[in-house]
Design an enzyme around this catalytic site. Structure first.
Site, PDB file in Angstrom:
ATOM      1  CE  LYS A  79       8.328  -5.054  13.931  1.00 21.00           C
ATOM      2  NZ  LYS A  79       7.891  -3.725  13.442  1.00 21.00           N
ATOM      3  CB  SER A 154      10.431  -2.944  10.651  1.00 20.76           C
ATOM      4  OG  SER A 154       9.478  -2.410  11.518  1.00 20.76           O
ATOM      5  CB  SER A 178       6.910  -0.814  10.571  1.00 19.12           C
ATOM      6  OG  SER A 178       8.092  -0.104  10.243  1.00 19.12           O
TER       7      SER A 178
END
Lengths: 503, 487, 118
Positions: A79, A154, A178
């Site tokens: 990420k 996210s 997330s």
């Protein structure tokens, strides 16, 4: 299910070790899938197929020389809020466009030390603030299961990369859900470890007392393997625990082998509030059905009530935004990142942050600043932290005589892109089932539970601190009982070579 | 000057000072407070930095154990309570020398609470100045102002500081100066800081107000900053008190504000403040676990405490030195150590004190080296004083030799021999010199013989000059008297 | 819900601008209006916190082993003080550091005029 579909990274690493699959094959397959699908999905912000192939060839040579590390040559996605020296680290924000960190996050270093190859950086809601990956400054990610819908957030990019078969596993971060919620929306496995289980050094901070590096994988054993690689004490992070690292892969593999038997004699606590108002009845029903299956396998279901859950969401949004407002103060255009020049320093600060931050980030900074400000600190921030203690105490109590709590991961299934853009509060409500474990710092695992209207539903298991091994065991047992389709990684040729190797 | 005298007098008659001090002590640890960057002085800009002290995304703080030990040590030396379980807090504000946009400090659970420093009170007696608290925090970087721009050096960002906050117990600028001097001496004795105000390793901010003599309520306080030496601290406080007294005397109100001290012009000036700057939104730093001291941490520091300035002063007074001399000697570690070494070499305390504080200070004030840094070792000073006491050399010669050795080094006996400094012991030489002088000073001789003793000084002086100082005045005088047939 | 919107609007433009100043955000009028409304609504939802019984409850400023529970602090893997030894470590190369800066000279970060702070 064909062998092609059942390939997981563990099997892959065995095949690599046996020499029946080469790392170069994996790299080419990844590049090809990214090439075909990522134009639409947009899981990656940065993907370097050439670099990956070169690294893969190097991994193959290392292996041929007899010096292979445990997962030598397996591609992994990271990420884009974890610092990498090999790629820019944007956090999905304009304020860090082209920012190249001078150091790697500890989790990334540990991946590389185990031989993994970082294939690229995945998309996210800006600074991890969001539940749909629509708040990225670089455009949204689409759910590979249905590209008109969000992948969750996210860590939407990491979840989508795995769900689209581009990589077998990915790192994400989980602050209020997330990792787990995108896992649920995309039909993959998402694990948020106990707070302090994995080092946060190099994880760009959103909410320091809530953030944790998490894993997105296709199967539960892979989650165990990946956790085992990144977990453990790090002197760079004063909040990182010194608890010994269990054999997470072994625990998951044991669960996979046991299947139903793993649930015999177990107690699962079912919080009433997690299945009531605020949760889509079809989703609740789907997860209830899973619970009944576990009961049939020998588990005891205990209905509990956790009243503090009703304030958990508010407490979370006050605490998280307060910490975020402070953590994001360093983005001032002075030492790195975007600078919009001004006549004075004050002017420069304001212009740079105005231009560099997106709307959701600004909203949360304002909320958090307010919660900490003079006159409101006690009423909002302190009170929220007290509510947090209540949630933690309540979860401890609920787990006093249960092995795990079981809830749906999200109150809904993946919603269409743009569905919540008019109402930020509706977006926040998506987190109601995931924030309690975040507030308490407890580990939580989301596994596929089934489908509703053709869209994936996730079920969440929450455990006591440092009980990841138990969660992985139960999650893997569920995987054996109710296997879900694994994304095609384009490794048909390698499939026969690894047949049966993943167990 | 006359405008300054009047308000000061006004102050003395009508008002009293109320002063509280915040002293920042830069700790002499090897590394910064929250990262392993070295603490250096004078390194090239932006070379002692890392992701943590630069505030790069993803970096995290790690507290320095030695800084914690230093804070414990200081707390014990102040007679304070050491908090065994505390925390770090974030103080949030924006400034270019503050990389994270917040400073890690301690807000409501400082590691040190309470304690005191005693100083001589302005009107006599002792003023006990209470220490409210002392806490650990990290320093900011340095901002260098230029034309329409500024430059930032982050070498200093993250250096450990202890901030010591006193109660507003000080009642005069001289007491404030004494308080800082004592705190400085304590920190120096503990070995926790270089405490050089001119280098910035000791910084003082003052909160000053005045009130009518006898009043118990506090007046409006003003913060005064930018005082870079003890002397400028005292001057600034004198000026600020007078400024406030003049305002109040004219029926105006003192504004609560921050003022800087302008050393060159000798005035305080209002510093521009921005609105809303004060809301620091303190909250506990979630990146740092509670600061929990090991069970034996405090005891270990207590057992290792060195002699503190107050204890040293008592020891020197016990040796027969006057209180003010003891205070001067004990006040600086360098001179105290030198003095102790000289004592150990067999020196007499009062003799040593006289020379160390007299000639030694004079040389240093004229720009020469301090005794501790100079070429005259403690043992050699003891030797010099012994030669003087034995009568081997005269006082004038001794002074000259002392200075020369301090500046350039050397051995006492060798120099006495080499330069022929020894007192003239040959009676013939003495008498010759006396004869010459008496012959040239008939009037003075007549005066002395006529009972005017004052004229003796001229005769003695003349003989001393003849002998180039290698004689002792009392003996010369006795010899002259004998020669003249006087008693 | 018109009523709650009105109450939410009580979080007014002035308040939002004051908070934005603290946070160094230069908001447009449209943004200020939007955020005033949003913050009002979030804070209204947070009123439920006011009703929660937190008598005698300590705030959980952080969680994790040893964080608040003294018993955990003494257990295996205890967080305790987590203090670092005073040993120098590697610093970053200055050129690498300044290369990230939007405005720099050979040795310093450069910024426009600064107003003197307290």
């Amino acid at each position: 299910m064909s062998a092609a579909e059942r390939i997981d990274a563990v099997g892959l690493s065995r095949a690599l070790a046996a020499g029946t699959v080469r790392s170069a094959d994996l790299a080419r397959a990844a590049a090809q899938r990214v090439g075909t699908r990522d134009g639409e999905v947009h899981a990656f912000l940065a993907f370097d197929g050439g670099r990956l192939e070169a690294l893969a060839e190097g991994a193959d040579r290392t292996r041929a020389a007899g010096q292979a590390r445990p997962y030598e040559g397996v591609p992994v996605a990271v990420k884009d809020n974890l610092t990498t020296t090999a790629f820019a680290t944007t956090c999905g924000s304009r304020i860090l466009e082209d920012y190249r960190p001078p150091y790697d996050a500890t989790a990334v270093r540990r991946l590389e030390a185990a031989g993994l190859l970082v294939a690229g950086k995945t998309n996210l809601d800006e600074f991890a603030m969001g539940s749909s990956t629509e708040h990225s400054a670089y455009g949204p990610t689409r759910n590979p299961v249905d590209p008109t819908r969000v992948p969750g957030g996210s860590s939407g990019g990491s979840a989508a990369a795995v769900a689209a078969g581009m990589v077998a596993w990915a790192l994400g971060s989980d602050t209020g859900g997330s990792v787990r919620q995108p896992a649920a929306y995309c039909g993959v496995v998402g694990l948020k470890p106990t707070y302090g289980r994995v080092s946060r050094y190099g994880l760009v901070a959103f909410a320091s007392s809530l953030d944790q590096v998490g894993t997105l994988t296709r199967t539960v054993p892979e989650a165990g393997a990946l956790l085992g690689i990144v977990a453990g004490h790090d002197p760079h992070d004063a909040t990182c625990a010194a608890e010994p690292v269990d054999d997470y892969l072994g625990a998951a593999q044991a669960g996979l082998a046991e299947g139903e038997a793993a649930f015999a004699g177990r107690t699962l606590a079912i919080p009433r509030e997690a299945f009531g108002p605020g949760v889509d009845p079809a989703v609740a029903a789907e997860v209830e059905a899973c619970a009944r299956r576990m009961e049939r396998a020998g588990a005891r279901l205990r209905e509990v009530s956790i009243p503090s859950l009703s304030v958990a969401l508010s407490a979370y949004y006050l605490v998280a935004t307060a910490e975020a407002s402070s953590n994001l103060a360093r983005f001032d255009g002075i030492r790195y990142g975007l600078r919009e020049p001004g006549a004075s320093v004050l002017d420069t600060h304001r212009r740079s942050r105005e231009a560099g931050f997106g709307e959701e980030v600004k909203r949360r900074i304002l909320l958090g600043t307010y919660a900490l400000s003079a006159g409101y600190y006690d009423a909002y921030y302190v009170r929220a932290q007290k509510a947090r203690t209540r949630v933690r105490d309540d979860l401890f109590a609920a787990l006093a005589d249960a092995d795990a709590l079981l809830t749906p991961t999200a109150p809904d299934v993946a919603f269409p892109l743009g569905a919540h853009s008019a109402d930020p509060l509706a977006m926040y409500a998506v987190d109601i089932l995931t924030v309690p474990a975040s507030l308490a710092g407890f580990p939580a695992l989301s596994v596929p539970a089934g489908r509703v209207t053709g869209l994936p539903v996730g079920l969440q298991l929450i455990g006591r601190p440092f009980a990841e091994a138990l969660l992985l065991r139960l999650g893997a047992a569920w995987e054996a009982m109710a296997p879900w389709p694994l994304p095609d990684m384009g490794l048909a040729d390698a499939a026969t070579a690894v047949e049966g190797g993943s167990r | 000057m006359s405008t300054q005298i009047a308000p000061v007098a006004l102050l003395a008659d009508r008002f009293e000072y109320v002063i509280g001090l915040e002293v920042h002590i830069e700790l002499s640890t090897r590394t910064k407070m929250f990262c392993a960057c070295p603490v250096t002085f004078g390194a090239p800009p932006n070379t002692a930095v890392c992701p943590v002290c630069l505030g790069l995304p993803g970096a995290l703080p790690r507290p320095n154990s030695e800084a914690v030990r230093f804070a414990i040590r200081l707390g014990l030396a102040l007679g304070a309570q050491i908090r065994s379980r505390g925390k770090f807090d974030r103080k949030n504000y924006f400034y270019p020398d503050l990389p994270k946009g917040y400073q890690i400090s301690q807000y409501d659970q400082p590691i040190v609470e309470g304690g005191h420093i005693d100083v001589p009170a302005a009107g006599g007696g002792v003023r006990r100045v209470r220490v409210e608290r002392a806490h650990l925090e990290e320093d900011a970087g340095k901002l260098l102002h230029g034309e329409g721009e500024a430059r930032v050096d982050l070498n200093r960002a993250g250096v450990p500081l202890v901030e010591v906050v006193s109660a507003p117990d000080l009642r005069s600028p001289s007491e404030a100066r004494a308080y800082v001097a004592e705190l400085r001496a304590i920190a120096e004795a503990l070995g926790i800081s270089d405490v050089r105000m001119e280098e910035g390793s000791l910084r003082v901010d003052a909160n000053v107000s005045i009130r009518p003599a006898g009043e118990t309520a506090y007046g409006q306080r003003v913060e005064v900053k930018n005082m870079n030496s003890l002397r400028s601290l005292e001057r600034a406080l004198v000026h600020e008190g007078a400024r406030q007294a003049a305002l109040v005397g004219a029926g105006e109100r003192v504004r609560g504000e921050t003022r800087g001290w302008d050393e060159a012009r000798g005035v305080t000036y209002a510093m521009r403040l921005k609105e809303g700057e004060d809301d620091y939104r303190y909250f506990p730093d979630p990146d740092l676990p509670p600061l929990v001291l090991a069970d034996d941490a405090v005891e270990n520091e207590r057992n290792a405490l060195p002699e503190l300035p107050a204890q040293r002063r008592s020891r020197y007074e016990g040796l027969g030195l006057r209180a003010d001399d003891s205070a001067l000697l004990a006040g600086r570690l360098g001179s105290a150590r030198y003095f102790d070494a000289a004592l150990a070499a067999g020196g007499d305390p009062r003799d040593l004190a006289t020379w160390v504080l007299g000639e030694g200070s004079r040389i240093e004030n004229e720009g020469g080296p301090s005794l501790a840094a100079g070429g005259l070792s403690p043992a050699q000073l003891v030797r010099l004083l012994a030669r003087l006491r034995e009568g081997a050399i005269a006082r004038t010669a001794a002074k000259g030799l002392f200075e020369s050795l301090v500046r350039d080094g050397g051995d006492v006996d060798q120099r006495i021999a080499a330069e022929g400094l020894a007192v003239v012991t040959d009676p013939g030489a003495l008498n010759d010199a006396i004869e010459r002088v008496l012959a040239q000073n008939a009037k003075a001789v007549a005066d002395v013989q006529g009972g005017k003793d004052k004229a003796m000084g001229a005769l003695v002086g003349g003989v001393m000059r003849e002998l180039r100082g290698r004689a002792r005045a009392p003996e010369v005088e006795a010899a002259i008297r004998a020669r003249l047939g006087l008693a | 819900m018109a009523g709650s919107d009105e109450r939410a609007a009580a979080f007014g433009m002035e308040e939002v601008r004051a908070v934005a100043d603290l946070a160094r955000l230069a908001l447009t009028d449209a943004e200020a209006a939007t955020f005033a409304r949003d913050l009002g609504r979030v804070l209204e939802a947070a009123q439920a916190l006011a009703a929660l019984d937190v008598e005698g409850v300590d705030p959980a400023y952080r969680v994790g082993a040893g964080a608040e529970d003294p018993a955990l602090a003494r257990g295996p893997g205890a967080a305790q003080a987590r203090l670092r030894a005073d040993e120098p470590g590697a610093c970053l190369d200055r050129d690498a550091v300044l290369a990230m800066a939007p405005d720099r000279d050979e040795a310093f970060f450069r910024v426009p005029t600064v107003v003197e702070r307290t």
